[in-house]
Design a protein around this motif. Structure first.
Motif, PDB file in Angstrom:
ATOM      1  N   ARG A 143      -4.412  10.377  14.704  1.00 25.34           N
ATOM      2  CA  ARG A 143      -4.195  10.714  13.296  1.00 25.34           C
ATOM      3  C   ARG A 143      -3.561  12.096  13.144  1.00 25.34           C
ATOM      4  N   ARG A 153       0.736   6.509   2.812  1.00 19.49           N
ATOM      5  CA  ARG A 153      -0.020   5.985   3.941  1.00 19.49           C
ATOM      6  C   ARG A 153       0.376   4.532   4.145  1.00 19.49           C
ATOM      7  N   GLY A 154       0.143   3.982   5.363  1.00 20.97           N
ATOM      8  CA  GLY A 154       0.564   2.615   5.650  1.00 20.97           C
ATOM      9  C   GLY A 154       0.047   1.614   4.636  1.00 20.97           C
ATOM     10  N   GLU A 155      -1.230   1.762   4.290  1.00 25.53           N
ATOM     11  CA  GLU A 155      -1.828   0.762   3.413  1.00 25.53           C
ATOM     12  C   GLU A 155      -1.535   1.014   1.937  1.00 25.53           C
ATOM     13  N   SER A 204      -5.833   2.783  14.397  1.00 25.74           N
ATOM     14  CA  SER A 204      -5.204   4.062  14.791  1.00 25.74           C
ATOM     15  C   SER A 204      -6.164   5.216  14.543  1.00 25.74           C
ATOM     16  N   MET A 257       0.029  11.466  13.851  1.00 25.94           N
ATOM     17  CA  MET A 257       0.646  10.773  12.710  1.00 25.94           C
ATOM     18  C   MET A 257       0.974  11.756  11.590  1.00 25.94           C
ATOM     19  N   ARG A 311      -1.846  -6.951   9.852  1.00 27.97           N
ATOM     20  CA  ARG A 311      -2.108  -6.927   8.429  1.00 27.97           C
ATOM     21  C   ARG A 311      -2.776  -8.244   8.058  1.00 27.97           C
ATOM     22  N   TYR A 331       2.638   7.628   6.640  1.00 27.64           N
ATOM     23  CA  TYR A 331       1.612   7.994   7.645  1.00 27.64           C
ATOM     24  C   TYR A 331       1.039   6.660   8.125  1.00 27.64           C
ATOM     25  N   GLY A 332       1.690   6.103   9.154  1.00 27.29           N
ATOM     26  CA  GLY A 332       1.358   4.769   9.647  1.00 27.29           C
ATOM     27  C   GLY A 332       2.632   4.065  10.080  1.00 27.29           C
ATOM     28  N   VAL A 333       2.447   2.959  10.804  1.00 26.59           N
ATOM     29  CA  VAL A 333       3.629   2.236  11.293  1.00 26.59           C
ATOM     30  C   VAL A 333       4.025   1.106  10.334  1.00 26.59           C
ATOM     31  N   GLY A 334       3.074   0.575   9.624  1.00 27.74           N
ATOM     32  CA  GLY A 334       3.357  -0.545   8.715  1.00 27.74           C
ATOM     33  C   GLY A 334       4.043  -0.064   7.442  1.00 27.74           C
ATOM     34  N   LEU A 365       0.808   5.919  17.553  1.00 27.11           N
ATOM     35  CA  LEU A 365      -0.428   5.152  17.322  1.00 27.11           C
ATOM     36  C   LEU A 365      -0.492   3.865  18.157  1.00 27.11           C
ATOM     37  N   HIS A 372     -10.363  -1.314   9.404  1.00 23.89           N
ATOM     38  CA  HIS A 372      -8.960  -0.899   9.484  1.00 23.89           C
ATOM     39  C   HIS A 372      -8.851   0.482  10.126  1.00 23.89           C
TER      40      HIS A 372
HETATM   41  C1  8YV Z   1      -3.427   3.375   9.409  1.00 23.60           C
HETATM   42  C2  8YV Z   1      -1.889   1.405   9.601  1.00 23.60           C
HETATM   43  O1  8YV Z   1      -4.733   2.943   9.191  1.00 23.60           O
HETATM   44  O2  8YV Z   1      -0.152   2.210  10.920  1.00 23.60           O
HETATM   45  C3  8YV Z   1      -0.454   1.548   9.930  1.00 23.60           C
HETATM   46  O3  8YV Z   1       0.380   0.972   9.212  1.00 23.60           O
HETATM   47  O4  8YV Z   1      -2.270   0.551   8.891  1.00 23.60           O
HETATM   48  C4  8YV Z   1      -2.857   2.297  10.225  1.00 23.60           C
HETATM   49  O5  8YV Z   1      -2.356   2.864  11.400  1.00 23.60           O
HETATM   50  C5  8YV Z   1      -2.882   3.741   8.058  1.00 23.60           C
HETATM   51  O6  8YV Z   1      -1.526   3.710   7.960  1.00 23.60           O
HETATM   52  C6  8YV Z   1      -3.420   5.122   7.737  1.00 23.60           C
HETATM   53  O7  8YV Z   1      -3.536   5.272   6.359  1.00 23.60           O
END
Ligand code: 8YV
Length: 315
Positions: A290, A52-54, A284, A293, A234, A74-77, A100, A281
């Motif tokens: 989701r 996941r992104g975080e 998205s 994603m 972030r 699962y996320g853009v970061g 997202l 947070h």
């Molecule tokens: C989501 C995010 O909360 O896209 C990202 O990087 O931080 C958020 O879109 C996260 O990735 C889902 O776990």
């Protein structure tokens, strides 16, 4: 054909978990009581990581999986993925941009309006009897026609700008270089100058070593006692100690924040402030986004293991 072994770093909703487990042999890292022992045992068979992104994937995790081929985020970061380690070990990385973008921009603009127009307090005023006992709700601050600064004009920053145009706002942005498709907005290179020219400053840039604390005490002071900071990127992009001090002393007018150092545990100083909007947070965090994603996370993994190009490659 044997299904590839995948390390799942964090939980997904059931509608993602089921198809992930249909397509892959999934090993749930987040459920392991002893994560180091789990990784030592499972790591040698792992070919992909679903994260996941975080949460990302740090060097230790990547190097515990000598057969690792791909990390799907699962996320853009991707700031929580050790991209240097991934490159060293010839590991591909994908994320979930685009699906997202508009939700994140929607929430950023909503946070600006919600805080500037005092909507949280107004809901309480209408609900708790204050309207009856005390009369009209205290006057708040206008949004339309004011000056907006966008720090980082990537996909999300650009969508924020498009929305702010609808409010007749005077838009200035700062990015590494001027953007051809943003010629109708003013460009400044220096974040301090951007803040000085803004009533509302959106932080929408990707987080990395170069952007850490880019919103420092100087930027915050330039935004000033009438200014509002909106962060949907972030927490690492902001010097949170400088932010808290400025909010506590009134040197910064207000802040609408969707990300925090140490989240989900916020610095308790935030909880004492009235000039902040705190969000968990969830930029998205809509069902539609989701689900998209999760689908893209799986599609990237499936494409890789089918020998096809990643749909949304980072490296
Ligand atoms: C989501 C995010 O909360 O896209 C990202 O990087 O931080 C958020 O879109 C996260 O990735 C889902 O776990």
């Amino acid at each position: 054909m044997t299904k590839p072994d995948i390390l799942q770093v964090g939980p997904y909703p059931n509608w993602d978990q089921e198809p992930l487990e249909q397509a892959f042999n999934v090993h749930r890292y987040f459920e392991a009581p002893d994560k180091a022992a789990f990784l030592a045992k499972i790591g040698p068979v792992i070919r992909g990581i679903a994260t996941r992104g975080e949460l990302g994937a740090n060097r230790a995790m990547i190097e515990a999986c000598p057969k690792l081929e791909v990390v799907s985020v699962y996320g853009v970061g991707t700031d929580a993925v050790d991209l240097i380690a991934a490159r060293e070990h010839d590991v591909r990385v994908s994320n979930t941009p685009d699906v997202l973008t508009k939700d994140c921009a929607d929430l950023g603009v909503a946070m600006m309006i919600c805080l500037s127009r005092g909507m949280i307090g107004a809901e309480k005023w209408a609900r708790d009897g204050s309207w009856i006992e005390k009369g009209g709700y205290p006057l708040q601050r206008r949004v339309w026609g004011k000056r907006a600064g966008i720090l980082g004009l990537g996909r999300i920053g650009f969508e924020v700008g498009k929305r702010l145009e609808g409010f007749g706002m005077d838009i200035t942005y700062s990015s590494r270089t001027p953007k051809k498709d943003a010629a109708h907005w003013r460009y400044v290179a220096d974040p301090v100058e951007l803040a000085r020219e803004s009533d509302f400053l959106f932080v929408t840039l990707a987080a990395n070593a170069q952007t850490r604390h880019i919103v420092n005490g100087g930027v915050i002071a330039a935004l000033g006692s009438e200014g509002m900071l909106i962060n949907i990127s972030r927490a690492a992009n902001i010097d949170e100690e400088a932010l808290l001090a400025a909010l506590e002393t009134g040197k910064l007018g207000a802040a609408a924040l969707d990300v925090f150092e140490g989240e989900p545990r916020l610095n308790p100083r935030f909880l004492q402030l009235q000039n902040v909007l705190l969000q968990p947070h969830h930029a998205s965090g809509t069902l539609e986004t989701r689900k998209a994603m999760g689908q893209l996370l799986r599609d990237n993994l499936s494409a890789h293991f089918a020998g096809k190009p990643l749909l949304t490659p980072v490296i």
